[in-house]
Scaffold this motif. Sequence first.
Motif, PDB file in Angstrom:
ATOM      1  N   VAL A 193     -31.995 -14.235 -43.481  1.00 30.07           N
ATOM      2  CA  VAL A 193     -31.613 -13.160 -42.443  1.00 30.07           C
ATOM      3  C   VAL A 193     -30.554 -14.649 -42.162  1.00 30.07           C
ATOM      4  O   VAL A 193     -31.094 -15.040 -41.150  1.00 30.07           O
ATOM      5  CB  VAL A 193     -32.695 -12.577 -41.588  1.00 30.07           C
ATOM      6  CG1 VAL A 193     -31.806 -11.379 -40.433  1.00 30.07           C
ATOM      7  CG2 VAL A 193     -32.889 -10.797 -42.655  1.00 30.07           C
ATOM      8  N   ALA A 194     -29.681 -14.332 -41.821  1.00 23.74           N
ATOM      9  CA  ALA A 194     -28.700 -14.830 -41.035  1.00 23.74           C
ATOM     10  C   ALA A 194     -27.420 -14.762 -40.767  1.00 23.74           C
ATOM     11  O   ALA A 194     -26.998 -13.978 -42.037  1.00 23.74           O
ATOM     12  CB  ALA A 194     -28.801 -16.748 -41.034  1.00 23.74           C
ATOM     13  N   LEU A 195     -26.720 -15.057 -40.024  1.00 25.10           N
ATOM     14  CA  LEU A 195     -25.500 -14.718 -40.044  1.00 25.10           C
ATOM     15  C   LEU A 195     -24.112 -16.136 -41.534  1.00 25.10           C
ATOM     16  O   LEU A 195     -23.112 -15.920 -41.129  1.00 25.10           O
ATOM     17  CB  LEU A 195     -24.046 -14.088 -38.454  1.00 25.10           C
ATOM     18  CG  LEU A 195     -24.262 -13.517 -38.788  1.00 25.10           C
ATOM     19  CD1 LEU A 195     -24.146 -13.249 -36.324  1.00 25.10           C
ATOM     20  CD2 LEU A 195     -24.015 -12.687 -39.033  1.00 25.10           C
ATOM     21  N   VAL A 244     -21.448 -14.041 -34.555  1.00 25.19           N
ATOM     22  CA  VAL A 244     -23.203 -15.209 -33.989  1.00 25.19           C
ATOM     23  C   VAL A 244     -23.867 -14.074 -32.899  1.00 25.19           C
ATOM     24  O   VAL A 244     -25.194 -14.178 -33.223  1.00 25.19           O
ATOM     25  CB  VAL A 244     -22.739 -16.353 -32.957  1.00 25.19           C
ATOM     26  CG1 VAL A 244     -21.822 -17.047 -33.641  1.00 25.19           C
ATOM     27  CG2 VAL A 244     -21.754 -15.773 -31.393  1.00 25.19           C
ATOM     28  N   VAL A 245     -23.684 -12.960 -32.956  1.00 22.43           N
ATOM     29  CA  VAL A 245     -24.540 -11.674 -33.127  1.00 22.43           C
ATOM     30  C   VAL A 245     -24.073 -10.702 -33.679  1.00 22.43           C
ATOM     31  O   VAL A 245     -23.191 -10.088 -34.390  1.00 22.43           O
ATOM     32  CB  VAL A 245     -24.564 -11.702 -31.433  1.00 22.43           C
ATOM     33  CG1 VAL A 245     -26.053 -10.247 -31.271  1.00 22.43           C
ATOM     34  CG2 VAL A 245     -24.372 -12.373 -30.627  1.00 22.43           C
ATOM     35  N   ALA A 246     -25.190  -9.943 -34.419  1.00 22.94           N
ATOM     36  CA  ALA A 246     -25.392  -9.036 -34.839  1.00 22.94           C
ATOM     37  C   ALA A 246     -26.597  -8.058 -35.419  1.00 22.94           C
ATOM     38  O   ALA A 246     -27.782  -8.609 -34.996  1.00 22.94           O
ATOM     39  CB  ALA A 246     -24.883  -9.655 -36.799  1.00 22.94           C
ATOM     40  N   HIS A 247     -26.360  -6.610 -35.010  1.00 19.44           N
ATOM     41  CA  HIS A 247     -27.728  -5.928 -35.622  1.00 19.44           C
ATOM     42  C   HIS A 247     -27.198  -5.644 -36.689  1.00 19.44           C
ATOM     43  O   HIS A 247     -26.461  -5.051 -37.359  1.00 19.44           O
ATOM     44  CB  HIS A 247     -27.281  -4.080 -34.801  1.00 19.44           C
ATOM     45  CG  HIS A 247     -26.955  -4.527 -32.567  1.00 19.44           C
ATOM     46  ND1 HIS A 247     -27.631  -4.394 -31.687  1.00 19.44           N
ATOM     47  CD2 HIS A 247     -25.481  -5.373 -32.479  1.00 19.44           C
ATOM     48  CE1 HIS A 247     -26.946  -4.702 -31.127  1.00 19.44           C
ATOM     49  NE2 HIS A 247     -25.144  -5.051 -31.887  1.00 19.44           N
ATOM     50  N   GLN A 248     -28.224  -5.058 -37.434  1.00 20.73           N
ATOM     51  CA  GLN A 248     -28.640  -5.672 -38.692  1.00 20.73           C
ATOM     52  C   GLN A 248     -29.680  -4.415 -38.571  1.00 20.73           C
ATOM     53  O   GLN A 248     -30.813  -3.786 -38.409  1.00 20.73           O
ATOM     54  CB  GLN A 248     -28.871  -6.225 -39.703  1.00 20.73           C
ATOM     55  CG  GLN A 248     -27.961  -7.581 -39.554  1.00 20.73           C
ATOM     56  CD  GLN A 248     -28.473  -8.670 -41.085  1.00 20.73           C
ATOM     57  OE1 GLN A 248     -28.988  -8.296 -41.316  1.00 20.73           O
ATOM     58  NE2 GLN A 248     -27.393  -9.417 -40.983  1.00 20.73           N
ATOM     59  N   SER A 249     -29.287  -3.089 -40.130  1.00 19.68           N
ATOM     60  CA  SER A 249     -29.830  -2.192 -40.283  1.00 19.68           C
ATOM     61  C   SER A 249     -30.834  -1.731 -41.935  1.00 19.68           C
ATOM     62  O   SER A 249     -29.957  -2.315 -42.622  1.00 19.68           O
ATOM     63  CB  SER A 249     -29.826  -0.559 -40.445  1.00 19.68           C
ATOM     64  OG  SER A 249     -29.740  -0.258 -38.678  1.00 19.68           O
ATOM     65  N   ILE A 250     -31.431  -2.564 -42.754  1.00 23.77           N
ATOM     66  CA  ILE A 250     -32.413  -2.994 -44.139  1.00 23.77           C
ATOM     67  C   ILE A 250     -32.818  -1.560 -44.501  1.00 23.77           C
ATOM     68  O   ILE A 250     -33.771  -0.736 -43.528  1.00 23.77           O
ATOM     69  CB  ILE A 250     -32.568  -3.877 -44.087  1.00 23.77           C
ATOM     70  CG1 ILE A 250     -32.564  -4.517 -43.606  1.00 23.77           C
ATOM     71  CG2 ILE A 250     -33.445  -4.494 -45.273  1.00 23.77           C
ATOM     72  CD1 ILE A 250     -33.161  -5.962 -43.491  1.00 23.77           C
ATOM     73  N   ILE A 275     -34.725  -9.971 -48.821  1.00 18.97           N
ATOM     74  CA  ILE A 275     -34.479 -10.408 -47.692  1.00 18.97           C
ATOM     75  C   ILE A 275     -35.736 -10.729 -47.037  1.00 18.97           C
ATOM     76  O   ILE A 275     -36.048 -10.555 -47.021  1.00 18.97           O
ATOM     77  CB  ILE A 275     -34.038  -9.290 -46.247  1.00 18.97           C
ATOM     78  CG1 ILE A 275     -32.272  -8.801 -47.852  1.00 18.97           C
ATOM     79  CG2 ILE A 275     -33.345  -9.674 -45.608  1.00 18.97           C
ATOM     80  CD1 ILE A 275     -32.387  -7.218 -47.301  1.00 18.97           C
ATOM     81  N   LEU A 280     -37.340 -13.280 -44.305  1.00 22.43           N
ATOM     82  CA  LEU A 280     -37.075 -13.608 -42.430  1.00 22.43           C
ATOM     83  C   LEU A 280     -38.406 -14.224 -42.111  1.00 22.43           C
ATOM     84  O   LEU A 280     -39.062 -14.370 -42.855  1.00 22.43           O
ATOM     85  CB  LEU A 280     -36.254 -12.592 -41.922  1.00 22.43           C
ATOM     86  CG  LEU A 280     -37.089 -10.890 -41.804  1.00 22.43           C
ATOM     87  CD1 LEU A 280     -37.211 -10.624 -40.171  1.00 22.43           C
ATOM     88  CD2 LEU A 280     -36.525 -10.205 -42.048  1.00 22.43           C
TER      89      LEU A 280
END
Lengths: 249, 249
Positions: free
Chosen positions: B93-95, B186-192, B242, B244
């Motif tokens: 998990v990274a941009l 550089v910033v993100a909201h993620q949903s898996i 994924i 992390l």
Amino acid sequence: MPDMAAQLVDVSIDRTSPVPLYHQLSEQLCAAITDGRLQPGDPFENEVALSQRLSLSRPTVRRAIQEMVDKGLLVRRRGLGTTVANRKVHRRVALSSLFDDLSREGRAPRTVLLEHDTVTESDAAAALDLPPDTPLLAIVRLRLAADAPLAVMRNWLPPAYGDISRDELEATGLYAALRARGVHAVVAHQSIAARMPTPVERKHLRIRGTQPVLTMTRSAFDGAGAPVEFGDHSYRAEDYTIDLMVDER
Amino acid sequence: MPDMAAQLVDVSIDRTSPVPLYHQLSEQLCAAITDGRLQPGDPFENEVALSQRLSLSRPTVRRAIQEMVDKGLLVRRRGLGTTVANRKVHRRVALSSLFDDLSREGRAPRTVLLEHDTVTESDAAAALDLPPDTPLLAIVRLRLAADAPLAVMRNWLPPAYGDISRDELEATGLYAALRARGVHAVVAHQSIAARMPTPVERKHLRIRGTQPVLTMTRSAFDGAGAPVEFGDHSYRAEDYTIDLMVDER
């Protein structure tokens, strides 16, 4: 037929609007789920009935329903028709406890302890950086939220925590039992994946029809780098989402 | 029958060992996959053949095979028998960009651009904190690794990046196209999450039989808080994990 009992949602379609008809429809149906007029598990009015009641074409209604299925608001089950999906558990990635998170949300967590044994298991030992023949406490728990099964959780613990009892695990979460011993996991490697459920998972999670599980493995360590637990959990994918924030500033 | 061609792996079982027979068997079969004697897609010797060849009971062999299926090393497909699973893509998990990650691993990423349009889509705009009628560049790409389909990726970009061309997207990754414009998320909201594939996903991802997709949505922003992209991606769950790291020290 479950569709017989489907509650009819008031929908008003504006044919002069530039908003596509299917989207007008899905937005009003989504609102009925969001505001509670339709409840999780409720049967959902079927395509034919909706298209007749609202004088909309079947492709329009089909597209609206598909949009809601894709968003996870509706669930199609073979032989059971379409129903309103359960409210999803949104879990932040953090070394928090599902038990504590559900409690805070008032969702009545409950644990059924399926196994509680001392074993040697080289894969689990390796995940904890321990010698392969280290005796580990192996536990398997079924976690329910408001009596609906949500997860099958397998965890392995190093000998230091081999005294965690059946009673403790049925009364509270694993992380609470560890906290009671002054132990705090602060670093973890996690892997998230998905697969079809095993027959045992299908049974415990009451998965009917074709639905996957979301899986999470986690090796967790305390501040001194000592192993705390290795977990291998399977969640009903219909009911569970993992949220995370990436900040690389 | 695919089983006809299954390669026979040398297995030696020690009946005096305290290690359960099924585990001795699965460990040696796993090793044959890990060290490359068995390759992704290879047919796998079936339960009956293995139990006869090694004079082991069918339940013992079944348990070993199940263990390998659970670990994701083998895949069962109705009508096709059991085969060795594809090598999984493990994604931190990274941009970062899937295209860049695959390139670095020498896995020959390729993109097929399926859609490239300017649209208004209120959900995507909302995910980017933009007004609902903002025109967005909507792209849908099929990502392949070494010619095997891996992901269907839908992304929406704000007007500032509406000039990103079809050619650029087929030649490189989205994040490389953004970097070329001096833009860094550089910033993100993620949903898996996970679900069964849509018919379109089944077709593009060449999913036969019953296999889920792992899904990821991401709203990404630059250092000044301006929206960069909203993505809604579906990965072949068989081939994608994924990873992390959680660090709360």
